[in-house]
Design a protein around this motif. Structure first.
Motif, PDB file in Angstrom:
ATOM      1  N   UNK A  33       0.794  -1.229   0.000  1.00 20.23           N
ATOM      2  CA  UNK A  33       0.000   0.000   0.000  1.00 20.23           C
ATOM      3  C   UNK A  33       0.825   1.277   0.000  1.00 20.23           C
ATOM      4  N   UNK A  34       2.128   1.164   0.149  1.00 20.00           N
ATOM      5  CA  UNK A  34       2.911   2.387   0.329  1.00 20.00           C
ATOM      6  C   UNK A  34       3.621   2.877  -0.935  1.00 20.00           C
ATOM      7  N   UNK A  35       3.046   2.561  -2.101  1.00 19.25           N
ATOM      8  CA  UNK A  35       3.531   3.083  -3.376  1.00 19.25           C
ATOM      9  C   UNK A  35       2.415   3.950  -3.966  1.00 19.25           C
ATOM     10  N   UNK A  36       2.297   5.186  -3.512  1.00 17.77           N
ATOM     11  CA  UNK A  36       1.130   5.991  -3.873  1.00 17.77           C
ATOM     12  C   UNK A  36       0.986   6.322  -5.352  1.00 17.77           C
ATOM     13  N   UNK A  37       2.056   6.180  -6.141  1.00 15.18           N
ATOM     14  CA  UNK A  37       1.975   6.577  -7.547  1.00 15.18           C
ATOM     15  C   UNK A  37       2.004   5.395  -8.506  1.00 15.18           C
ATOM     16  N   UNK A  38       1.827   4.182  -7.975  1.00 15.74           N
ATOM     17  CA  UNK A  38       1.707   2.998  -8.811  1.00 15.74           C
ATOM     18  C   UNK A  38       0.459   3.136  -9.685  1.00 15.74           C
ATOM     19  N   UNK A  39       0.582   2.823 -10.971  1.00 15.25           N
ATOM     20  CA  UNK A  39      -0.553   2.982 -11.880  1.00 15.25           C
ATOM     21  C   UNK A  39      -1.113   1.634 -12.320  1.00 15.25           C
ATOM     22  N   UNK A  40      -2.367   1.666 -12.681  1.00 13.51           N
ATOM     23  CA  UNK A  40      -3.021   0.491 -13.248  1.00 13.51           C
ATOM     24  C   UNK A  40      -2.314   0.058 -14.524  1.00 13.51           C
ATOM     25  N   UNK A  41      -1.862   1.015 -15.334  1.00 16.26           N
ATOM     26  CA  UNK A  41      -1.182   0.671 -16.582  1.00 16.26           C
ATOM     27  C   UNK A  41       0.074  -0.156 -16.344  1.00 16.26           C
ATOM     28  N   UNK A  42       0.859   0.193 -15.338  1.00 17.14           N
ATOM     29  CA  UNK A  42       2.055  -0.599 -15.041  1.00 17.14           C
ATOM     30  C   UNK A  42       1.684  -1.977 -14.507  1.00 17.14           C
ATOM     31  N   UNK A  43       0.612  -2.066 -13.735  1.00 20.35           N
ATOM     32  CA  UNK A  43       0.154  -3.371 -13.238  1.00 20.35           C
ATOM     33  C   UNK A  43      -0.269  -4.246 -14.411  1.00 20.35           C
ATOM     34  N   UNK A  44      -1.011  -3.688 -15.350  1.00 22.75           N
ATOM     35  CA  UNK A  44      -1.438  -4.446 -16.535  1.00 22.75           C
ATOM     36  C   UNK A  44      -0.217  -4.890 -17.341  1.00 22.75           C
ATOM     37  N   UNK A  45       0.749  -4.001 -17.508  1.00 24.43           N
ATOM     38  CA  UNK A  45       1.987  -4.332 -18.223  1.00 24.43           C
ATOM     39  C   UNK A  45       2.698  -5.509 -17.533  1.00 24.43           C
ATOM     40  N   UNK A  46       2.759  -5.491 -16.207  1.00 24.49           N
ATOM     41  CA  UNK A  46       3.360  -6.570 -15.427  1.00 24.49           C
ATOM     42  C   UNK A  46       2.594  -7.875 -15.628  1.00 24.49           C
ATOM     43  N   UNK A  47       1.282  -7.823 -15.560  1.00 25.35           N
ATOM     44  CA  UNK A  47       0.460  -9.024 -15.739  1.00 25.35           C
ATOM     45  C   UNK A  47       0.590  -9.588 -17.145  1.00 25.35           C
TER      46      UNK A  47
END
Length: 187
Positions: free
Chosen positions: A98-112
Motif C-alpha cells: 500500500x505504500x507506493x502511492x503513484x503505482x498505476x493500473x497501466x504498469x500493473x497491466x503491463x506486469x500481468x
C-alpha cells in the motif's frame, strides 16, 4: 489464465511513527490508492489482508475479499500465508503493498501481460534494472510462499529461484517510490 492479487495492508508503520496506510496523498489514503490501482487491472480475484477494519470494509466495498490478519505482528509472511488461502485455482498471484502511492493500473497491466507471456517466470515491476513491487508469482511456487514464516517476504522465494526473475519496466520511476517515513510523503 486466472490471475489473483493480494494487497498486503497489515503494517504497523513503525518507521513511519503510526499507521501510514491511512495517510492521504493528494486527498486519498494510501490503502485506497493501492486498491484503485489494482481494481482496474482485470484480475480474476483480489484480496486485502489487514488487521484494520476500516481497510477491510473499504476493500469489500471495492470488490476485494477482506481477510482479517490476526497474525500481523508476526510480519509480512502472515499476510502472504493468509492471502494465499484465498488464491486456490489461480495460475499466478500478484503481491502488492500500500505504500507506493503513484503505482498505476497501466504498469500493473503491463506486469500481468509479461507474466502471461512467460507463464513460469516471477515477474517484478522495476525501474532501470532495480527490482520493486508488485511481484507476480506462478502457481508452482505457491507452496513455498505459503511456507514462509516470520518477517520474511517473497524475496526469499526469489532468492531461491533467481533464474526465474523477469524485471518488467514501470512507466515511471515515481511508481516504485515508497513511503517509509512522513517526509517521504513530501518528497
Amino acid at each position: 489464465m486466472k490471475l489473483g492479487a493480494i494487497l498486503m495492508a497489515s503494517g504497523a508503520g513503525r518507521r513511519f511513527g503510526g499507521n501510514k496506510l491511512l495517510r492521504e496523498v493528494e486527498g486519498i489514503p494510501l490503502y485506497r490508492r493501492a486498491m484503485n490501482a489494482l481494481a482496474g487491472a482485470g484480475l480474476d480475484r483480489v484480496a486485502v489482508c489487514s488487521p484494520y477494519t476500516e481497510i477491510l470494509s473499504a476493500g469489500e466495498n471495492c470488490g476485494f475479499l477482506p481477510l482479517f490478519n490476526a497474525g500481523a505482528a508476526e510480519g509480512i509472511s502472515a499476510s502472504i500465508r493468509l492471502g494465499m488461502t484465498a488464491m486456490e485455482g489461480m495460475d499466478g498471484v500478484l503481491f502488492a503493498v500500500c505504500d507506493q502511492p503513484f503505482l498505476t493500473t497501466n504498469s500493473i497491466i503491463h506486469l500481468l501481460n509479461s507474466f502471461q507471456q512467460s507463464k513460469t517466470a516471477i515477474c517484478a515491476l522495476s525501474w532501470q534494472g532495480q527490482k520493486g513491487n508488485p511481484v507476480v508469482f506462478p502457481a508452482d511456487l505457491f507452496g513455498e510462499l505459503s511456507a514462509l514464516a516470520g518477517d520474511t517476504g517473497g524475496g526469499a522465494v526469489i532468492r531461491r529461484h533467481p533464474d526465474r526473475l523477469v524485471l518488467v519496466e514501470a512507466f515511471s520511476p515515481k511508481e516504485l517510490s515508497d513511503v517509509d517515513k512522513p517526509e517521504d510523503l513530501h518528497a
